[in-house]
Design a protein around this motif. Structure first.
Motif, PDB file in Angstrom:
ATOM      1  N   TRP A 147       0.604  -1.004  -0.001  1.00 39.61           N
ATOM      2  CA  TRP A 147      -0.076   0.027  -0.111  1.00 39.61           C
ATOM      3  C   TRP A 147       0.968   1.234   0.054  1.00 39.61           C
ATOM      4  N   PRO A 148       0.462   2.287  -0.712  1.00 38.36           N
ATOM      5  CA  PRO A 148      -0.798   2.573  -1.621  1.00 38.36           C
ATOM      6  C   PRO A 148      -0.418   2.144  -2.902  1.00 38.36           C
ATOM      7  N   PRO A 149      -1.523   1.561  -3.638  1.00 40.48           N
ATOM      8  CA  PRO A 149      -1.298   0.842  -4.963  1.00 40.48           C
ATOM      9  C   PRO A 149      -0.981   2.210  -6.085  1.00 40.48           C
ATOM     10  N   THR A 150      -1.875   3.212  -5.490  1.00 38.54           N
ATOM     11  CA  THR A 150      -1.977   4.647  -6.285  1.00 38.54           C
ATOM     12  C   THR A 150      -2.273   5.834  -5.254  1.00 38.54           C
ATOM     13  N   GLN A 151      -1.835   6.927  -5.686  1.00 36.03           N
ATOM     14  CA  GLN A 151      -2.472   8.207  -4.762  1.00 36.03           C
ATOM     15  C   GLN A 151      -3.440   9.021  -5.580  1.00 36.03           C
ATOM     16  N   SER A 152      -3.847   8.472  -6.712  1.00 36.73           N
ATOM     17  CA  SER A 152      -4.717   9.234  -7.203  1.00 36.73           C
ATOM     18  C   SER A 152      -6.374   8.689  -7.434  1.00 36.73           C
ATOM     19  N   ALA A 153      -7.105   9.634  -6.830  1.00 37.12           N
ATOM     20  CA  ALA A 153      -8.622   9.407  -6.285  1.00 37.12           C
ATOM     21  C   ALA A 153      -9.055   9.087  -7.752  1.00 37.12           C
ATOM     22  N   LYS A 154      -8.872   9.658  -8.963  1.00 44.84           N
ATOM     23  CA  LYS A 154      -9.615   9.520 -10.033  1.00 44.84           C
ATOM     24  C   LYS A 154      -9.022   7.897 -10.853  1.00 44.84           C
ATOM     25  N   ALA A 155      -7.569   7.839 -10.573  1.00 42.37           N
ATOM     26  CA  ALA A 155      -7.503   6.444 -10.729  1.00 42.37           C
ATOM     27  C   ALA A 155      -8.094   5.268 -10.246  1.00 42.37           C
ATOM     28  N   PHE A 156      -8.349   5.472  -8.884  1.00 41.70           N
ATOM     29  CA  PHE A 156      -8.951   4.490  -8.337  1.00 41.70           C
ATOM     30  C   PHE A 156     -10.693   4.330  -8.776  1.00 41.70           C
ATOM     31  N   ARG A 157     -11.016   5.381  -8.912  1.00 46.14           N
ATOM     32  CA  ARG A 157     -12.455   5.505  -9.241  1.00 46.14           C
ATOM     33  C   ARG A 157     -12.652   4.728 -10.511  1.00 46.14           C
ATOM     34  N   PRO A 177     -12.245   0.314 -21.270  1.00 43.46           N
ATOM     35  CA  PRO A 177     -11.831   1.818 -21.270  1.00 43.46           C
ATOM     36  C   PRO A 177     -11.656   2.275 -19.776  1.00 43.46           C
ATOM     37  N   HIS A 178     -12.422   1.653 -18.661  1.00 45.37           N
ATOM     38  CA  HIS A 178     -11.977   2.154 -17.188  1.00 45.37           C
ATOM     39  C   HIS A 178     -10.759   2.024 -16.741  1.00 45.37           C
ATOM     40  N   PHE A 179     -10.107   0.587 -17.296  1.00 42.14           N
ATOM     41  CA  PHE A 179      -8.721   0.570 -16.641  1.00 42.14           C
ATOM     42  C   PHE A 179      -7.887   1.293 -17.473  1.00 42.14           C
ATOM     43  N   ARG A 180      -8.161   1.610 -18.736  1.00 38.45           N
ATOM     44  CA  ARG A 180      -7.349   2.550 -19.643  1.00 38.45           C
ATOM     45  C   ARG A 180      -7.270   3.883 -19.070  1.00 38.45           C
ATOM     46  N   SER A 181      -8.316   4.419 -18.550  1.00 42.91           N
ATOM     47  CA  SER A 181      -8.368   5.558 -17.958  1.00 42.91           C
ATOM     48  C   SER A 181      -7.657   5.803 -16.525  1.00 42.91           C
ATOM     49  N   ALA A 182      -7.966   4.490 -15.817  1.00 38.24           N
ATOM     50  CA  ALA A 182      -7.205   4.516 -14.561  1.00 38.24           C
ATOM     51  C   ALA A 182      -5.611   4.717 -14.774  1.00 38.24           C
ATOM     52  N   ILE A 183      -5.086   4.038 -15.694  1.00 37.84           N
ATOM     53  CA  ILE A 183      -3.637   4.134 -16.151  1.00 37.84           C
ATOM     54  C   ILE A 183      -3.324   5.401 -16.617  1.00 37.84           C
ATOM     55  N   GLN A 184      -4.269   5.959 -17.444  1.00 40.80           N
ATOM     56  CA  GLN A 184      -3.906   7.278 -17.903  1.00 40.80           C
ATOM     57  C   GLN A 184      -3.560   8.362 -16.630  1.00 40.80           C
ATOM     58  N   ALA A 185      -4.539   8.244 -15.468  1.00 44.81           N
ATOM     59  CA  ALA A 185      -4.486   9.070 -14.449  1.00 44.81           C
ATOM     60  C   ALA A 185      -3.142   8.568 -13.643  1.00 44.81           C
ATOM     61  N   ASP A 186      -2.771   7.309 -13.685  1.00 44.79           N
ATOM     62  CA  ASP A 186      -1.512   7.060 -12.817  1.00 44.79           C
ATOM     63  C   ASP A 186      -0.961   5.839 -13.631  1.00 44.79           C
ATOM     64  N   ARG A 187       0.262   5.900 -14.396  1.00 41.16           N
ATOM     65  CA  ARG A 187       0.682   4.956 -15.333  1.00 41.16           C
ATOM     66  C   ARG A 187       1.568   3.946 -14.379  1.00 41.16           C
ATOM     67  N   GLN A 188       1.686   4.167 -12.978  1.00 41.23           N
ATOM     68  CA  GLN A 188       2.224   3.312 -12.150  1.00 41.23           C
ATOM     69  C   GLN A 188       1.387   2.517 -11.370  1.00 41.23           C
ATOM     70  N   PHE A 189       0.215   2.518 -11.844  1.00 38.01           N
ATOM     71  CA  PHE A 189      -1.007   1.915 -10.719  1.00 38.01           C
ATOM     72  C   PHE A 189      -1.059   0.582 -11.424  1.00 38.01           C
ATOM     73  N   ALA A 190      -0.228  -0.326 -10.822  1.00 42.77           N
ATOM     74  CA  ALA A 190       0.118  -1.843 -11.264  1.00 42.77           C
ATOM     75  C   ALA A 190      -1.135  -2.758 -11.276  1.00 42.77           C
ATOM     76  N   PRO A 191      -2.152  -2.806 -10.367  1.00 48.22           N
ATOM     77  CA  PRO A 191      -3.213  -3.375 -10.438  1.00 48.22           C
ATOM     78  C   PRO A 191      -4.007  -3.156 -11.426  1.00 48.22           C
ATOM     79  N   ALA A 192      -4.202  -2.075 -11.969  1.00 47.59           N
ATOM     80  CA  ALA A 192      -5.081  -1.611 -13.097  1.00 47.59           C
ATOM     81  C   ALA A 192      -4.372  -2.249 -14.518  1.00 47.59           C
ATOM     82  N   GLN A 193      -3.054  -1.904 -14.567  1.00 41.23           N
ATOM     83  CA  GLN A 193      -2.318  -2.699 -15.586  1.00 41.23           C
ATOM     84  C   GLN A 193      -2.556  -3.982 -15.710  1.00 41.23           C
ATOM     85  N   HIS A 194      -2.531  -4.774 -14.538  1.00 41.11           N
ATOM     86  CA  HIS A 194      -2.705  -6.238 -14.387  1.00 41.11           C
ATOM     87  C   HIS A 194      -4.229  -6.549 -14.902  1.00 41.11           C
ATOM     88  N   GLU A 195      -5.228  -5.735 -14.631  1.00 44.59           N
ATOM     89  CA  GLU A 195      -6.420  -6.192 -14.793  1.00 44.59           C
ATOM     90  C   GLU A 195      -6.816  -5.653 -16.365  1.00 44.59           C
TER      91      GLU A 195
END
Length: 453
Positions: A147-157, A177-195
């Motif tokens: 933790w934390p996987p991301t510090q971007s609230a937009k990426a989490f949403r 498109p939701h996972f791509r938007s999450a990655i765009q908000a935080d390119r280091q958000f590994a769980p979103a990249q995995h999903e």
């Protein structure tokens, strides 16, 4: 969400227990993910955070599906073999977010409640995770969660919306498109990249899935589950060699802190050995995985496939029937019935094959290969209109490149041999080659029908 890939049957969720573990967790939601995506996303991130610390964590989505049938979190824990079910609820009111965790033992006894507030979901989750550690400390040690996987609230949403969409049958196109938007908000958000990798795999875009998994490992090099999924993907694409795939699986096996990933890496390594026709060694890997997660369908399913490849039909049917009886494992049930249909086709039991494929489609209506193979069974029974309809349904779904290519080829054969419509058959073979350009059989079919014309 911690989705895991196995080479035999694409994706299966890791819902299991480790009998050697003193305790294990399952995260569930008490509402439909579509109605409460923030709760779904919160449960998924909590599972992701706890996975690599020596506690076997069942992803929330499997728990939710079981809960639909069983009704209570404790029943979910019993179904998936967890010691504790953590029901997750995330609500927002004004500028504050509340995370509520209710802990239940398999007996049904409530063993604690955690409630945390924060200015946004991530802040509330951080506090909830700290408090969860304290609640579990007497019986379960959650050391240094990820933790934390991301510090971007937009990426989490966006991630939460993607998780909610992916949990629905046929939801991969909406999730992407939701996972791509999450990655765009935080390119280091590994769980979103995995999903994203898991969703792309579901959509049959396997080369893109490889790239997503590699991006996830760039952000988080120690993710054993992503190493496993990348290893599986490399086995099924031209993006790497078998040696590359084995290196990724060995990286997953080396993770002593992520027992779920270790178990699935044994399954994946078994698939690699089976691919080389080393059936005995493959079965040893599946049995190791089975000891680690006795309630998960993946080892049994792959043992069944291996028995089919050894032409031991009796053993194969027994193993696959056991998987088909796991009613809380919708995807595995569909795979088991599809394979039982294939076995029935092999034995010329065409009526039974129809029954098996129909049961596969009851569990998973968008299962393109089941539609394609049901068409093959109908063709054997001389029910040509029904066969054509199933092939066309698989083509219409277009959610698995191999299934779509096979359906075009099968429809072409039907048009060429039974219906004597060579021009239409040729068009189907051309379309099949677009999905499987190196297939010599399809190329010969096209040449044959062009010769007829």
């Amino acid at each position: 969400m911690i989705r895991v890939q196995t080479a035999c049957l694409a994706l299966c969720l890791c819902a299991a227990s480790l009998t050697a573990q003193a305790a294990s967790l399952v995260f569930v939601t008490t509402q439909s993910p579509a109605a409460a995506p923030l709760s779904a996303g919160a449960a998924a991130l909590l599972a992701d955070a706890c996975a690599p610390v020596g506690v076997f964590v069942v992803p929330w989505s499997q728990g939710f599906y079981a809960q639909e049938r069983a009704g209570q979190p404790a029943s979910v824990a019993r179904l998936v073999g967890a010691a504790v079910a953590v029901a997750v609820e995330c609500t927002e009111k004004g500028d504050a977010t509340t995370i509520r965790l209710q802990l239940h033992e398999v007996t049904g006894r409530a063993v604690g409640t955690v409630e945390a507030q924060g200015a946004d979901p991530l802040a509330a989750l951080a506090q909830a995770l700290t408090d969860l550690q304290k609640q579990l400390a007497p019986t379960m040690h959650l050391a240094a969660p990820r933790w934390p996987p991301t510090q971007s609230a937009k990426a989490f949403r966006e991630y939460a919306e993607g998780i909610a969409a992916a949990s629905q049958p046929g939801g991969a196109p909406k999730a992407e498109p939701h996972f791509r938007s999450a990655i765009q908000a935080d390119r280091q958000f590994a769980p979103a990249q995995h999903e994203l990798g898991a969703v792309l795999w579901d959509l049959g875009r396997r080369d893109e899935a490889v790239q997503a998994y590699r991006a996830a490992l760039t952000a988080r090099p120690d993710s054993a589950m992503t190493h496993n999924n990348l290893g599986v993907a490399l086995m099924r694409t031209d993006e790497g060699t078998d040696a590359d795939a084995q290196a990724e699986l060995q990286a997953a096996l080396a993770s002593s802190g992520d027992p779920a990933a270790v178990a699935f890496a044994h399954v994946s390594l078994g698939n690699l050995l089976r691919q080389d026709k080393d059936y005995a060694a493959a079965e040893k890997e599946y049995e190791t995985a089975r000891r680690l997660m006795p309630q998960h369908p993946a080892p049994l399913l792959n043992l069944g496939v291996t028995a089919m490849m050894r032409k031991d039909n009796v053993a194969a049917e027994g193993l696959l029937r056991r998987v088909a009886a796991m009613r809380n494992e919708r995807r595995a049930v569909a795979d088991a019935h599809r394979l039982l249909g294939d076995l029935s086709l092999r034995e010329a039991r065409f009526d039974q094959a129809v029954v098996e494929y129909q049961q596969a489609l009851e569990a998973r209506p968008d299962y393109a290969f089941a539609h394609c193979n049901l068409g093959a069974a109908y063709r054997k029974l001389k029910q040509l209109a029904e066969a054509a309809a199933e092939y066309r349904r698989a083509i219409e779904l277009d959610n698995d490149a191999k299934a779509t290519g096979a359906a075009h080829n099968n429809l072409g054969n039907l048009l060429m041999h039974e219906l004597n419509r060579p021009a239409e058959a040729a068009e189907q073979f051309r379309k099949a080659l677009q999905y499987d350009p190196g297939n010599a059989t399809i190329q010969k079919n096209l040449e044959r029908v062009q010769g007829k014309g």
